[in-house]
Design an enzyme around this catalytic site. Sequence first.
Site, short mmCIF file in Angstrom:
data_model
loop_
_atom_site.label_atom_id
_atom_site.label_comp_id
_atom_site.label_asym_id
_atom_site.label_seq_id
_atom_site.Cartn_x
_atom_site.Cartn_y
_atom_site.Cartn_z
N CYS A 113 5.28 1.84 -12.16
CA CYS A 113 5.01 0.52 -11.58
C CYS A 113 3.91 -0.24 -12.32
O CYS A 113 3.72 -1.44 -12.11
CB CYS A 113 4.65 0.67 -10.11
SG CYS A 113 5.91 1.51 -9.17
N HIS A 261 0.25 -5.09 -7.36
CA HIS A 261 1.59 -4.47 -7.33
C HIS A 261 2.08 -4.44 -5.87
O HIS A 261 1.33 -4.06 -4.97
CB HIS A 261 1.50 -3.06 -7.90
CG HIS A 261 2.74 -2.25 -7.69
ND1 HIS A 261 3.99 -2.76 -7.92
CD2 HIS A 261 2.91 -0.98 -7.23
CE1 HIS A 261 4.89 -1.82 -7.62
NE2 HIS A 261 4.25 -0.74 -7.19
N ASN A 291 9.53 -2.70 -3.19
CA ASN A 291 8.81 -2.31 -4.40
C ASN A 291 9.77 -2.37 -5.59
O ASN A 291 10.69 -1.56 -5.68
CB ASN A 291 8.26 -0.89 -4.20
CG ASN A 291 7.46 -0.40 -5.38
OD1 ASN A 291 7.50 -0.98 -6.45
ND2 ASN A 291 6.74 0.68 -5.17
O1 UT7 Z 1 4.65 2.22 -6.69
C1 UT7 Z 1 4.31 3.45 -6.11
C2 UT7 Z 1 5.03 3.50 -4.81
N1 UT7 Z 1 4.57 4.36 -3.81
C3 UT7 Z 1 3.88 3.95 -2.75
O2 UT7 Z 1 3.34 2.89 -2.65
C4 UT7 Z 1 3.83 4.94 -1.60
C5 UT7 Z 1 2.53 4.99 -0.90
N2 UT7 Z 1 2.72 5.62 0.38
C6 UT7 Z 1 3.20 4.94 1.45
O3 UT7 Z 1 3.46 3.75 1.35
C7 UT7 Z 1 3.34 5.67 2.74
O4 UT7 Z 1 2.88 6.99 2.60
C8 UT7 Z 1 4.80 5.67 3.28
C9 UT7 Z 1 5.20 4.26 3.71
C10 UT7 Z 1 5.75 6.18 2.20
C11 UT7 Z 1 4.90 6.57 4.49
O5 UT7 Z 1 3.98 6.15 5.49
P1 UT7 Z 1 3.11 7.24 6.25
O6 UT7 Z 1 2.30 6.50 7.20
O7 UT7 Z 1 2.40 8.05 5.20
O8 UT7 Z 1 4.21 8.08 7.02
P2 UT7 Z 1 4.58 9.62 6.93
O9 UT7 Z 1 5.36 9.91 5.70
O10 UT7 Z 1 3.37 10.45 7.18
O11 UT7 Z 1 5.52 9.75 8.19
C12 UT7 Z 1 5.05 9.48 9.52
C13 UT7 Z 1 6.21 9.65 10.47
C14 UT7 Z 1 6.94 10.98 10.30
O12 UT7 Z 1 7.37 11.40 11.57
P3 UT7 Z 1 6.57 12.54 12.37
O13 UT7 Z 1 6.59 13.75 11.47
O14 UT7 Z 1 5.20 11.98 12.59
O15 UT7 Z 1 7.37 12.69 13.62
C15 UT7 Z 1 8.15 10.61 9.48
O16 UT7 Z 1 9.22 11.48 9.68
O17 UT7 Z 1 7.19 8.62 10.24
C16 UT7 Z 1 8.47 9.23 10.00
N3 UT7 Z 1 9.20 8.43 9.04
C17 UT7 Z 1 10.06 7.45 9.38
N4 UT7 Z 1 10.48 6.98 10.57
C18 UT7 Z 1 11.36 5.97 10.56
C19 UT7 Z 1 9.12 8.50 7.68
N5 UT7 Z 1 9.93 7.58 7.14
C20 UT7 Z 1 10.53 6.92 8.17
C21 UT7 Z 1 11.46 5.87 8.22
N6 UT7 Z 1 11.84 5.42 9.45
N7 UT7 Z 1 11.96 5.27 7.12
#
Ligand code: UT7
Length: 334
Positions: A113, A261, A291
């Site tokens: 990115c 970004h 993204n």
């Molecule tokens: O250019 C480089 C690109 N990368 C990035 O910018 C990524 C940076 N990271 C992020 O943006 C965040 O970490 C994410 C948006 C990817 C994830 O957010 P988070 O707050 O870290 O969520 P998480 O992965 O810890 O998941 C929290 C909960 C989980 O459920 P439980 O275990 O708490 O019950 C996931 O299973 O949210 C759930 N979850 C979803 N629910 C609905 C994860 N993805 C989804 C989804 N829809 N798409």
Amino acid sequence: MTAIHIQGLGTYVPERRITNVDLMSRVDTNDEWIVSRTGIKARHMLAEDENGSDAAAKAALCALEDAGIEAGEITHVLAATCTPDYLCPSTACILSGKIGSHGAAAFDLNAACTGFIYGLETARGLLAAAPDAKILLVGTEAFTRRLNWNDRTTCILFGDGAAAVVLTNGEAGRPRKRLPAAARLRDVRCGADGRQYALLTVGGGTARDYRPGDPVQDDFYLQMQGREVYKLAVRSLSAVCEEILERNGLTLDDIDLFIPHQANLRIIEAVGDRLKLAADKIFVNLDEYGNTSAASIPLGIGDACAQARILPGSRVLLSAFGGGFTWGAALLEF
Ligand code: UT7
């Protein structure tokens, strides 16, 4: 003053628009979760018969027209991408053939990115070595072709798109169609920490020894440790912005617009808080595109110009982070 200038800009986003609600038929997710965790509302997806090099060609032709430069005059074609059409040949070579810049040097650069910022740094070096060079730099990505639709934590984040600029040594000159003025490239900073490479990977390379007939495994697709990337992103974006401002004897009061970004609105807001930057100085368009990786920054410049958020005299700070782990920042003066 003669200096490196962006002489023209072009953007291309595929027509096919996928909303968060559309994604609910593919994966267990919902609009509320995606918007509250990321700020993304939609993303665009290449048509089946369209590749990253096609998107790049459309953006490049607009940029050349904007710059008033013929494809045949281009000396270097640089494609910043981590989702190339092929491992070999480069997307830049394919792009060059499509737009007619035959004979120009053509190569891809992969800083994920951060690719566009690394491209600016590369162009700066080329223009120092060959002052008459005319450089076409395109950020282009086909990320929806490498998403694992069984992984809801990643497949909702990315979209396809391309954006191109033409860089030369020269004067600001006449106004452009898509830029309020040619933009002087005042400075660029780039960095990387390869110890963190496993935080974000996209497969299809030679690390796995695929044999004919083998089914692809999960590592073929984008894989990401989201939380770790999030933390590193906030830290590295803030640090590189502070570094480039200090190097140039500037403070954030001297910046008219910050184009980070476009990965996650929460990351952008956290960086804004750390830098103590007013929200109206931060540009955001990830709600519409998701993204788009190496295309995200130049798509942001294009939209900011179209919305008159960048005017003649504006000083703009660009900053990105990405797989590698890479980061970078650049200063533009319009
Ligand atoms: O250019 C480089 C690109 N990368 C990035 O910018 C990524 C940076 N990271 C992020 O943006 C965040 O970490 C994410 C948006 C990817 C994830 O957010 P988070 O707050 O870290 O969520 P998480 O992965 O810890 O998941 C929290 C909960 C989980 O459920 P439980 O275990 O708490 O019950 C996931 O299973 O949210 C759930 N979850 C979803 N629910 C609905 C994860 N993805 C989804 C989804 N829809 N798409």
